[in-house]
Design a protein around this motif. Structure first.
Motif, short mmCIF file in Angstrom:
data_model
loop_
_atom_site.label_atom_id
_atom_site.label_comp_id
_atom_site.label_asym_id
_atom_site.label_seq_id
_atom_site.Cartn_x
_atom_site.Cartn_y
_atom_site.Cartn_z
N HIS A 66 -10.71 5.96 -5.07
CA HIS A 66 -9.83 7.11 -5.28
C HIS A 66 -8.75 6.82 -6.31
CE1 HIS A 66 -11.24 8.07 -1.03
NE2 HIS A 66 -11.64 9.10 -1.76
N LEU A 116 -4.22 12.67 -0.73
CA LEU A 116 -3.62 12.37 -2.02
C LEU A 116 -4.10 13.39 -3.04
CD1 LEU A 116 -1.88 10.26 -3.53
CD2 LEU A 116 -3.99 9.04 -4.06
N HIS A 161 -5.43 10.08 3.21
CA HIS A 161 -6.81 10.10 2.76
C HIS A 161 -6.89 10.42 1.27
CE1 HIS A 161 -8.70 10.90 7.01
NE2 HIS A 161 -8.09 9.74 6.91
N GLY A 162 -8.06 10.19 0.70
CA GLY A 162 -8.30 10.53 -0.69
C GLY A 162 -8.49 12.03 -0.84
N LYS A 191 -11.06 8.14 3.93
CA LYS A 191 -9.97 7.18 3.96
C LYS A 191 -9.72 6.65 2.56
CE LYS A 191 -8.39 2.98 6.30
NZ LYS A 191 -8.72 1.92 7.28
N LEU A 192 -8.43 6.55 2.19
CA LEU A 192 -8.07 6.14 0.85
C LEU A 192 -8.64 4.76 0.53
CD1 LEU A 192 -6.35 7.26 -1.50
CD2 LEU A 192 -4.44 5.91 -0.63
N SER A 193 -9.29 4.65 -0.62
CA SER A 193 -9.90 3.39 -1.02
C SER A 193 -9.80 3.25 -2.53
CB SER A 193 -11.37 3.34 -0.60
OG SER A 193 -12.13 4.34 -1.28
N LYS A 194 -10.30 2.13 -3.05
CA LYS A 194 -10.20 1.85 -4.48
C LYS A 194 -10.88 2.92 -5.33
CE LYS A 194 -9.79 -3.18 -4.11
NZ LYS A 194 -10.40 -4.49 -4.45
N GLN A 224 -3.79 2.54 -5.17
CA GLN A 224 -3.45 2.48 -3.75
C GLN A 224 -2.11 1.80 -3.51
OE1 GLN A 224 -6.97 1.45 -1.05
NE2 GLN A 224 -7.52 0.45 -2.96
N HIS A 253 0.83 -1.20 0.00
CA HIS A 253 0.00 0.00 0.00
C HIS A 253 0.87 1.26 0.00
CE1 HIS A 253 -3.00 2.93 1.52
NE2 HIS A 253 -3.87 2.13 0.97
N ILE A 254 0.32 2.31 -0.57
CA ILE A 254 1.06 3.58 -0.60
C ILE A 254 1.35 4.10 0.81
CG2 ILE A 254 -1.06 4.94 -0.80
CD1 ILE A 254 0.47 6.96 -2.44
#
Length: 473
Positions: A248, A304, A237-238, A243-246, A251, A24-25
């Motif tokens: 966005h 991001l 976060h996006g 929260k960063l997710s697909k 990843q 993950h990033i």
């Protein structure tokens, strides 16, 4: 003689990913911050693979971690440690805690444990086993777990380099399991033992581990070991703050590589996610190492920002070695099933410097070089064919003669020749430029006219003109 305290020892940081999927990033950013702090302080950066989940920890997943760190240029200073190979040492540490009285064997049956959980919920407290205070001499002959004998009163303080002082009430911390009934160690125990024996002085990780810091502090104390310096990084976060997710986009580190981002751009960008140096947006690795201090990381989540990442990547594409970019572009073309010939490589290398200024990724850079790979005769799209009126064909025929006589096939000379031709024709370049571009590129993206001519070379450029200007058989 006692061992030197953490403050007297060189800094040792680590990254400890689990090989259970893509890298993950957020893990990449954590690795970068650990690497930067170790380099900044003249210390060591270590890698531990937390592979205790034997079903999910595959060789391929381990290789993903190695590949991701290698692509980012974050090389560990010692051979990686595999946590699963250290199970015997984890068990030995628990034996030491049992001898010190900081751990105990819990013989509760599953039914007794469930009854205690129900009662604990009703009374608003954490689970406490009755075996905490019973004598081992009364132990029944049945399976058991080993639990930490956590303090019930007082507080556990985490003096975090990013979050500041965080206080946990001990009454809210349960006696966590150290060894399962099958004798395998749990995560928190293994992490403490491994960090201690690897000499880790600073634990820099995501703030989703902040609660673990309290539990791990109690394990350190139960073993009589010095607690490391904690630094818990905010999550990424996006762009929308969630929260960063697909949804966005990318990843995983591998996804960013596949999307055409350069590792130096990613290092620069990831460093800016939660840390910075004044108004500096673009900086070399050497500058980041000189400036970085974990105390300067901000506590709020970073977002991001694709526009900023693209801006940075464009900068590094413009600064990159042409041969390196050409190799990357060639690999992209091969992945798209282009049958590259040996003669195409010097053509690509000639073209890359002329088209890279506008490329945000190496994928876009590859797109901008497609026109030089197309085979004659080019099939012109309908829109391009519409530009080739009788008048324009005649003008391009006269321009072809001028180009034939041009000796210095260079951008500056060709620009001069095209402008002079337009003046001699009494028209603007717009009267024939779009048609010339269409003939040279066949509808594919291409640089300005002089750049397209130089990219293709004199022989190919004149050949493409001939294909269009020659009368049909």
């Amino acid at each position: 003689m006692s061992a030197p305290s953490l403050s007297d020892r060189p800094v040792v940081t680590r990254i400890a990913p689990s090989p259970t999927g893509s890298m993950h990033i957020g893990t990449a950013r954590t690795a970068l911050f650990n690497w930067l702090y170790a380099r900044h302080t003249g210390g060591k950066f270590l890698l531990r693979i937390e592979d205790t989940d034997r079903e999910r920890s595959t060789k391929d997943a381990v290789q993903v971690i190695f590949d991701g760190l290698a692509w980012l240029g974050l090389e560990a200073d010692e051979t990686p440690v595999f946590q699963a190979s250290r199970a015997d040492r984890h068990v030995k540490a628990v034996d030491e805690m049992l001898a010190r009285g900081s751990a105990y064997r819990d013989y509760m049956t599953p039914e007794e444990l469930e009854a205690e959980r129900t009662l604990a919920r009703a009374e608003g407290r954490v689970v406490r086993s009755p075996w905490r205070n019973l004598s081992p001499n009364d132990a029944p002959d049945r399976p058991f777990v080993v639990r930490l004998k956590a303090p019930i009163e007082g507080e556990t303080l985490i003096d975090d380099q990013v979050k500041g002082r965080v206080t946990f009430q001990n009454k809210d911390l349960d006696d966590l399991i150290l060894l399962r009934t099958d004798g395998t160690p749990t995560y928190n125990l293994a992490v403490v033992v491994d960090d201690h024996e690897m000499g880790v002085t600073h634990v820099i990780r995501g703030d989703d581990h902040l609660n673990n810091a309290a539990r791990q502090t109690l394990i350190y104390e139960g073993l009589g070991w010095e607690t490391p310096v904690w630094a818990h990084l905010p999550l990424i976060h996006g762009p929308d703050g969630a929260k960063l997710s697909k949804r966005h986009g990318a990843q995983a580190v591998g996804e960013f590589a596949d999307m055409g981002y350069l590792p130096e751009a990613m290092r620069n960008y990831l460093a800016k996610l939660g840390w910075g140096h004044g108004d500096d947006e673009i900086f070399a690795d050497e500058q980041a190492v000189a400036w970085f201090d974990i105390k300067d990381v901000v506590g709020a989540p970073a977002r991001l920002d694709w526009a900023k990442l693209n801006h940075l990547n464009n900068h590094y594409i413009r600064q990159a070695d042409v041969s390196r970019l050409t190799a990357l572009v060639a690999e992209i073309h091969k992945s798209r099933d282009w049958k590259l010939r040996e003669a195409d490589l010097p053509v690509l290398e000639r073209t890359v410097p002329l088209v890279r200024d506008g490329a945000k990724t190496t994928l876009e850079l590859a797109d901008a070089t497609v026109f030089v790979l197309r085979q004659r005769p080019l099939e012109l799209p309908e829109k391009a064919q519409a530009l080739l009126t009788e008048e324009t064909r005649a003008r391009l025929s006269r321009l072809r003669h001028v180009l034939t006589e041009t000796q210095a096939w260079q951008v500056a000379e060709l620009e001069t020749q095209i402008r002079a031709f337009a003046e001699s024709e009494g028209v603007g370049i717009g009267k024939f430029g779009p048609a010339l571009r269409a003939v040279l590129a066949g509808g594919s993206p291409a640089p300005d006219l002089a750049g397209a001519l130089v990219s293709l070379g004199k022989h190919e450029s004149l050949g493409r003109l001939d294909d269009v200007l020659s009368p049909a058989p």
